[in-house]
Enzyme design. Structure first.
Site, PDB file in Angstrom:
ATOM      1  N   ARG A 183       0.828  -1.216   0.000  1.00 16.28           N
ATOM      2  CA  ARG A 183       0.000   0.000   0.000  1.00 16.28           C
ATOM      3  C   ARG A 183       0.858   1.260   0.000  1.00 16.28           C
ATOM      4  O   ARG A 183       0.464   2.272  -0.596  1.00 16.28           O
ATOM      5  CB  ARG A 183      -0.947  -0.010   1.202  1.00 16.28           C
ATOM      6  CG  ARG A 183      -2.139  -0.908   0.933  1.00 16.28           C
ATOM      7  CD  ARG A 183      -3.207  -0.754   1.972  1.00 16.28           C
ATOM      8  NE  ARG A 183      -4.493  -1.195   1.430  1.00 16.28           N
ATOM      9  CZ  ARG A 183      -5.449  -1.764   2.154  1.00 16.28           C
ATOM     10  NH1 ARG A 183      -5.276  -1.946   3.436  1.00 16.28           N
ATOM     11  NH2 ARG A 183      -6.576  -2.135   1.587  1.00 16.28           N
ATOM     12  N   GLY A 222     -10.837  -9.064  -0.782  1.00 21.55           N
ATOM     13  CA  GLY A 222      -9.709  -9.711  -0.108  1.00 21.55           C
ATOM     14  C   GLY A 222      -9.481 -11.158  -0.508  1.00 21.55           C
ATOM     15  O   GLY A 222      -8.376 -11.538  -0.914  1.00 21.55           O
TER      16      GLY A 222
END
Ligand code: AMP
Length: 397
Positions: free
Chosen positions: A36, A355
């Protein structure tokens, strides 16, 4: 689409407040996966290239308005510094007020500021206008690069956008373009693949998709509920029997909308929910009473291959089977590889998210071969459900 990008704004000498998602996994205070952080680097570098001063706003975990030391963004400064070689990262001990002003005031050319966790303030999740004003007072321009937080109307994702000239960051831009290509104005035919455990958690998703796509593939545990709805016995399989009427409504809605639903024609069954459990492949209507369906079978995969090959756009959320316990990952992996091949050959635009889906595609080793993989869990799902994302809407106003 009516949002601006950072190319559309004059950033020379301006303080640019950038909402990012740096919710990275951490063990003993050390970041264990920097994905990220790596993904926000292009936005930061482009702002710097345009002469802007990037000041990062982010949340970290769920501190619920309290100052929780383990959720301090100070902990990610070393990883952010490592991702920005040659840049100086300055940390601000709060996201508003004197500590934030001091950090911004200390910036030299090429420096980057990271401000403390926005959720240390109770107002953040309430979209408190005063908190938004406190953040806006620090800068001249607002850039949102956190698509994954865009389904929440919070001070740092929505409130602040009303107060400053605003634009989408590079990551947000890529995500919005991919999503627009998949469901906004897609090339047809469009196929959606929806799998996972339960129908009840994906009702809005299925309801929206049947009115938008040409083919809807239903897999995983939720396919069992559809089989039950059609009077097919599924033994000890995971199935939400009380959702059968809802499943029938979805089938009916699909028929009216001209969307073809694809359910498994054959299934892999076992007596235990366990890796390597003894299993057999049977027709979808022949699950033994003492067994459970844990994956789609090879005939189903063959049928899906044909549907994928005849489609121009594909959107995917949820595994086709219990992919965490091999060999019940076989259908998910085979289908993912087919999508990857068609995408590489330029025949299919493929977008996937959620996810479990990202984990399954990584397991299949094909995550890089899809056109776009969204790592935004909740925001991706809400977007697939056809909901407006407040953080995105704010960028268009
Ligand atoms: P979701 O979070 O709704 O996308 O569901 C993902 C989960 O569904 C994964 O943990 C899978 O193991 C599970 N799953 C998929 N197919 C089945 C199945 N046939 N039986 C039980 N669990 C399943």
């Amino acid at each position: 689409m009516s949002w601006k990008t950072i190319d559309d704004l004059d950033l020379g000498g301006k303080v640019v407040l950038v909402r990012v998602d740096v919710n990275v996994p951490m063990e003993n205070g050390v970041v264990t996966d920097t994905t990220r952080i790596d993904k926000i680097v292009p936005t930061i570098e482009d702002i710097l290239k345009k002469g802007g001063k990037p000041v990062l706003l982010a949340h970290f975990g769920r501190p619920k308005g309290e100052v929780v030391p383990e959720m301090s963004l100070k902990l990610i400064v070393p990883a952010l510094q490592a991702a920005l070689p040659g840049r100086k990262v300055i940390f601000g001990e709060d996201c508003i007020g004197a500590p934030a002003k001091a950090a911004v005031g200390a910036m030299g050319p090429g420096d980057v500021v990271l401000l403390e966790n926005t959720r240390f303030h109770l107002g953040e999740e309430k979209n408190d206008a005063q908190l938004a004003a406190g953040m806006a007072a620090l800068g001249d321009v607002y850039v949102n690069d956190a698509f994954s937080a865009a389904h929440r109307a919070h001070s740092s994702t929505e409130g602040i956008a009303k107060l400053l000239p605003h634009a989408a960051g590079r990551l947000m831009e890529a995500e919005l373009k991919a999503l627009e290509a998949a469901l906004g104005k897609p090339q047809r035919p469009v196929v959606a693949v929806v799998g996972g455990a339960k129908v009840s958690t994906k009702l809005d998703l299925l309801g929206n998709l049947v009115s938008k796509v040409d083919h809807l593939v239903i897999g995983g545990g939720m396919a069992n509920t559809f089989l039950v709805a059609q009077g097919i016995e599924v033994g000890k399989s995971l199935a939400e029997r009380d959702m059968a009427p809802t499943a029938l409504e979805i089938l009916e809605k699909a028929k009216t909308a001209g969307c073809t639903i694809h359910l498994p024609v054959d299934v892999v069954v076992a007596r235990e929910f366990k890796a390597g459990a003894t299993n057999e492949t049977v027709a979808a209507n022949a699950c033994p009473a003492d067994a459970m369906i844990l994956d789609a079978g090879p005939k189903t995969v063959e049928e899906l291959t044909k549907v994928f090959a005849a489609s121009k756009t594909l959107i995917w959320n949820g595994p086709l089977g219990a992919f965490e316990i091999p060999p019940f990952d076989a259908a998910t992996i085979a289908a993912a590889r087919t999508v990857a091949e068609l995408t590489k050959a330029g025949k299919l635009v493929s977008v996937a998210g959620g996810g479990d889906t990202v984990a399954a595609l990584n397991q299949a080793g094909v995550a890089d071969d899809f056109s776009y993989i969204s790592t935004a869990g909740g925001a991706f799902l809400e977007w697939m459900e056809g909901k407006e994302l407040p953080g995105v809407v704010a960028l268009t106003q």
